[in-house]
Design an enzyme around this catalytic site. Sequence first.
Site, PDB file in Angstrom:
ATOM      1  N   LYS A   1     -33.461   6.989  26.781  1.00 29.94           N
ATOM      2  CA  LYS A   1     -34.144   7.185  25.503  1.00 29.94           C
ATOM      3  C   LYS A   1     -33.895   8.570  24.909  1.00 29.94           C
ATOM      4  O   LYS A   1     -34.133   8.781  23.711  1.00 29.94           O
ATOM      5  CB  LYS A   1     -35.644   6.958  25.669  1.00 29.94           C
ATOM      6  CG  LYS A   1     -36.034   5.551  26.087  1.00 29.94           C
ATOM      7  CD  LYS A   1     -35.762   4.525  25.003  1.00 29.94           C
ATOM      8  CE  LYS A   1     -36.361   3.175  25.347  1.00 29.94           C
ATOM      9  NZ  LYS A   1     -36.195   2.190  24.276  1.00 29.94           N
ATOM     10  N   ASP A   2     -33.416   9.501  25.720  1.00 33.32           N
ATOM     11  CA  ASP A   2     -33.076  10.824  25.177  1.00 33.32           C
ATOM     12  C   ASP A   2     -32.062  10.702  24.048  1.00 33.32           C
ATOM     13  O   ASP A   2     -32.113  11.448  23.060  1.00 33.32           O
ATOM     14  CB  ASP A   2     -32.480  11.715  26.276  1.00 33.32           C
ATOM     15  CG  ASP A   2     -33.493  12.116  27.331  1.00 33.32           C
ATOM     16  OD1 ASP A   2     -34.666  11.729  27.212  1.00 33.32           O
ATOM     17  OD2 ASP A   2     -33.104  12.834  28.274  1.00 33.32           O
TER      18      ASP A   2
END
Length: 458
Positions: free
Chosen positions: A44-45
Amino acid sequence: MRYYDSIIQTIGDTPLVKLNSVNKGVPGTILVKVEYFNPGNSMKDRMALKMIEDAEKRGDLKPGGTIIEGTSGNTGMGLALGAIAKGYKCIFTLADKQSQEKIDILKAVGAEVIVCPTNVEPDDPRSYYSVASKLNKDIPNSYYPNQYDNTSNAQAHYETTGPEIWRDTEGKITHWAAGVGTGGSMCGTSKYLKEQNSDIVSVGIDTYGSVFKKYKETGEFDEKEIYPYLTEGIGEDILPKNVDFSVIDHFVKVTDKDGAIMTRRLAREEGMFCGWSCGSAVAGALEWAKENLKEDDVMVVILPDHGTRYLGKIYNDDWMNARGFVEERDFETAADILANQAGNGVLTTIPHTATVSDAIKTMTSNSISQLPVTDGDNFVGSLIDSKLLAQMISDADLKEKPVSEVMDKPFQFVPLDNTLDVLSSVITKDNPAVMVRDENRNPHIITQHDILKAMTSN
């Protein structure tokens, strides 16, 4: 000197690692893309940074602003890292099924966390979607990325994850598998890979209680498919805009139990200390691969996050044992439970026009604690004896009122092939029963008592 100006510059270029143990007996080469090498320990970064930077370009996110997002935890971590590097504040809403570790981690990086109930409709004002949206309206200079419908999500994986996989496999990838939640990683990556080779097959991993698989196969959004599940990060009760079904060729559903057990196997047998949805992705991918891969095929499966988010859950023996996620049971499915129910005949119901007094008599004479409420052929509500008792104590005249004034929501229907671990995750103190239809489409009820009996009948 070689260094990075901030932590967000270290996002991406995560490694591909070959599976050697959990895939025994499965043809082909199975590679996993280990996304916990990102600084926030999850894939998700990538999309978090993309959503922030795209919002800055549009002028939606201004200096000193507040980022507000509904998250299962990992997107929040990515947004928090971006916020730290760029000087923003963060407020995150999470469903109460998320692990305490995820909540603690978000607080550790300076975010405000608001926990919301899981078992409510998406448009319920208490849901973590609705709370995030309201906060965005109420707080000046705030930005709500909305990872579900923000196309920067899928675009991030189109621009980074897909090209990395194509590069590192030297174009030899034949199959791509990923869990589907917001849809960004699966669909953004799949779109890129299919543009390089249209023969690449994509396999989406879904969970029981989610709408994706049936929607892909029938085009029907079936609310009867929706019920609570424990796995975090995959499956949905909505259709996010980032889910592009045209680039997902097949769906496989994985139970909470199978995902959890595979996650522990990945740690023990492969040395990959990863999160719950990683185990789900691998379990589903291998199930599909057993029947469909050839020896010279190359499948890549994404591992979304790190095991530190789940220390109190799937890596906790007591937690696993309490949910029957370790020992095998004799009764594997709802069909098995029905076959062993005493007096498995016509379902006892009550019409919505009947009085509460009639309902109590029905429950008493049949020795039942839960009673479905009907309107013709439709199930429109439910009655639970303990709740009725509490209401009657405070309202002596309640017994003469129609059932429709006091009933709760109808019991949820679940598929007949749901396994015991799925059923046990759905049935809770507040939701003490579920309903199923047998092969002849006749309705039946499965209660807490039925689950306990099935679990202890050995």
